[in-house]
Design a protein around this motif. Structure first.
Motif, PDB file in Angstrom:
ATOM      1  N   GLU A 178       0.828  -1.204   0.000  1.00 42.55           N
ATOM      2  CA  GLU A 178       0.000   0.000   0.000  1.00 42.55           C
ATOM      3  C   GLU A 178       0.860   1.251   0.000  1.00 42.55           C
ATOM      4  O   GLU A 178       0.540   2.251  -0.670  1.00 42.55           O
ATOM      5  CB  GLU A 178      -0.932  -0.010   1.219  1.00 42.55           C
ATOM      6  N   THR A 179       1.960   1.216   0.751  1.00 42.55           N
ATOM      7  CA  THR A 179       2.869   2.368   0.781  1.00 42.55           C
ATOM      8  C   THR A 179       3.457   2.633  -0.596  1.00 42.55           C
ATOM      9  O   THR A 179       3.524   3.784  -1.057  1.00 42.55           O
ATOM     10  CB  THR A 179       4.009   2.120   1.790  1.00 42.55           C
ATOM     11  N   ILE A 196       2.169   1.760  -3.505  1.00 47.59           N
ATOM     12  CA  ILE A 196       1.100   2.232  -4.385  1.00 47.59           C
ATOM     13  C   ILE A 196       0.865   3.729  -4.175  1.00 47.59           C
ATOM     14  O   ILE A 196       0.712   4.492  -5.144  1.00 47.59           O
ATOM     15  CB  ILE A 196      -0.191   1.433  -4.132  1.00 47.59           C
ATOM     16  N   LYS A 197       0.859   4.172  -2.931  1.00 45.34           N
ATOM     17  CA  LYS A 197       0.663   5.596  -2.647  1.00 45.34           C
ATOM     18  C   LYS A 197       1.813   6.431  -3.185  1.00 45.34           C
ATOM     19  O   LYS A 197       1.602   7.546  -3.687  1.00 45.34           O
ATOM     20  CB  LYS A 197       0.520   5.803  -1.135  1.00 45.34           C
ATOM     21  N   GLU A 198       3.035   5.904  -3.104  1.00 46.22           N
ATOM     22  CA  GLU A 198       4.186   6.634  -3.627  1.00 46.22           C
ATOM     23  C   GLU A 198       4.061   6.840  -5.132  1.00 46.22           C
ATOM     24  O   GLU A 198       4.352   7.926  -5.645  1.00 46.22           O
ATOM     25  CB  GLU A 198       5.473   5.865  -3.317  1.00 46.22           C
ATOM     26  N   ARG A 241       1.251   6.785  -6.967  1.00 47.72           N
ATOM     27  CA  ARG A 241       0.105   7.636  -7.298  1.00 47.72           C
ATOM     28  C   ARG A 241       0.345   9.094  -6.917  1.00 47.72           C
ATOM     29  O   ARG A 241      -0.338   9.983  -7.447  1.00 47.72           O
ATOM     30  CB  ARG A 241      -1.143   7.103  -6.593  1.00 47.72           C
ATOM     31  N   ALA A 242       1.276   9.330  -6.012  1.00 47.98           N
ATOM     32  CA  ALA A 242       1.572  10.715  -5.609  1.00 47.98           C
ATOM     33  C   ALA A 242       2.384  11.460  -6.661  1.00 47.98           C
ATOM     34  O   ALA A 242       2.475  12.690  -6.623  1.00 47.98           O
ATOM     35  CB  ALA A 242       2.318  10.720  -4.274  1.00 47.98           C
ATOM     36  N   LYS A 274      -1.676  -4.571  -6.368  1.00 46.69           N
ATOM     37  CA  LYS A 274      -3.085  -4.710  -5.988  1.00 46.69           C
ATOM     38  C   LYS A 274      -3.519  -6.168  -6.041  1.00 46.69           C
ATOM     39  O   LYS A 274      -4.267  -6.634  -5.184  1.00 46.69           O
ATOM     40  CB  LYS A 274      -3.953  -3.845  -6.894  1.00 46.69           C
TER      41      LYS A 274
END
Length: 355
Positions: A50-51, A53-55, A57-58, A74
């Motif tokens: 999850e970390t 993925i957030k990196e 998408r940021a 995912k």
């Protein structure tokens, strides 16, 4: 009072029972601790995914490789969520779980003991294996290797298909126009009646906005050959929507099955695709693919339209497509491989016979 010998025997039996109970208790503690470690490891790995993925998408913009990585993470997290919900989480090594599955399968196939109980054991160990972190990592590694092994073949297939599909396809075309440009009647008919092939001439950003109903219906891939599946697969974007990603995953699964199987010639490529087409595979697309539901792309190909396809769409401007010979696109087919699930296939075959 009992004889001394009987009393000694009773004491020995009681001692053995006490030792067995102690061993069972110790085993239960070990199993519980192993399950707790497995859950903690799965939760930690899920958090790390999850970390990441957030990196990604940021970022202001992402590459295709990063978009594919998001989809891979995912998928891995979905498997981990299944593991955390499982009433029997992984408490053994992957190798041990496979041995348990093999043993239960052998008992079932040999007709020993309770067949229903053996089937339940097979289902149980199969769930454990599929949700095991090691299995997930191995599956992703195998997928990465598969993608790299056939990358050149897919790119060649895409170029070949773009030589058959005109850049102006999204502006509308007639069957007669395709034949006039040099395609054989059979080839022109397949291009005209198979909108999934038009995706090779589509802008990925626009295809990402297509409705999932359009992907499943108008752009269905169920009748595509190996050559066509390869061309379409590398032309698709990385969908962020789960339903669309599932549709693409189904296409990927079929392509992987085709690339690792022994196919008849008709499944490798359509017989009418015997030579390159007249269109330049490097030419820019005349227009972007129409977004789903913007211009009625859900209109089905009716029987009447198939009977008179030359009146099904507006005339495209032939001058927009200069005939350019496309480079050769040889299609290599890998040798047939041994399926990894022979054991499960044999079990299913036995169950079908029993029914």
């Amino acid at each position: 009072s009992p004889p001394p010998a009987a009393a000694a025997a009773a004491r020995a039996e009681a001692l053995l029972k006490a030792e067995a109970a102690a061993l069972r208790a110790a085993h239960d503690v070990d199993v519980k601790r192993a399950e707790e470690r497995s859950r903690a490891a799965a939760a930690a790995l899920q958090a790390a995914h999850e970390t990441r993925i957030k990196e990604i998408r940021a970022k202001a913009s992402t590459s295709q490789a990063e978009a594919d990585e998001v989809q891979r993470l995912k998928r891995a997290n979905e498997a981990l969520r299944r593991q955390l919900r499982d009433k029997e989480p992984v408490s053994v090594s992957l190798a041990s779980a496979r041995k348990h599955l093999q043993k239960a399968a052998e008992l079932l196939l040999n007709g020993e003991g309770n067949a229903h109980a053996h089937e339940k054991e097979i289902e149980r160990w199969d769930r454990v294996i599929q949700s095991h972190p090691e299995q997930i990592e191995q599956a992703e590694a195998a997928r990465t290797q598969w993608l790299a092994a056939h990358a050149d073949d897919r790119e060649q297939a895409r170029r070949f298909m773009r030589s058959l599909v005109p850049p102006s396809v999204w502006r509308g075309m007639k069957l007669a126009d395709l034949e006039a440009r040099g395609l054989s009647k059979a080839c022109a008919k397949r291009i005209f009646q198979t909108p999934a092939l038009w995706l090779c001439r589509a802008e990925a950003e626009r295809v990402a906005k297509f409705h999932v109903a359009d992907l499943r219906g108008r752009y269905a891939y169920d009748r595509l050959t190996l050559l066509e599946l390869r061309a379409v697969f590398v032309s698709l974007p990385a969908f962020s929507d789960e339903a669309k990603a599932s549709w693409k995953q189904g296409l990927e699964d079929k392509l992987r099955q085709f690339e690792t199987g022994d196919l008849p010639p008709a499944k490798v490529r359509p017989p009418c695709f015997s030579e390159e087409g007249p269109f330049d595979p490097d030419a820019d697309d005349a227009v972007m693919a129409p977004a789903a539901r913007e211009v009625g792309v859900l209109t089905p190909v009716t029987a009447a339209a198939r009977a008179a396809p030359s009146a099904a769409a507006p005339v495209a401007d032939p001058s927009a497509d200069a005939p350019v010979a496309a480079p050769s696109a040889a299609l290599s087919v890998p040798p047939p491989g041994n399926p990894s699930n022979d054991l499960m296939a044999a079990i299913r075959a036995r169950s079908d016979q029993a029914r």
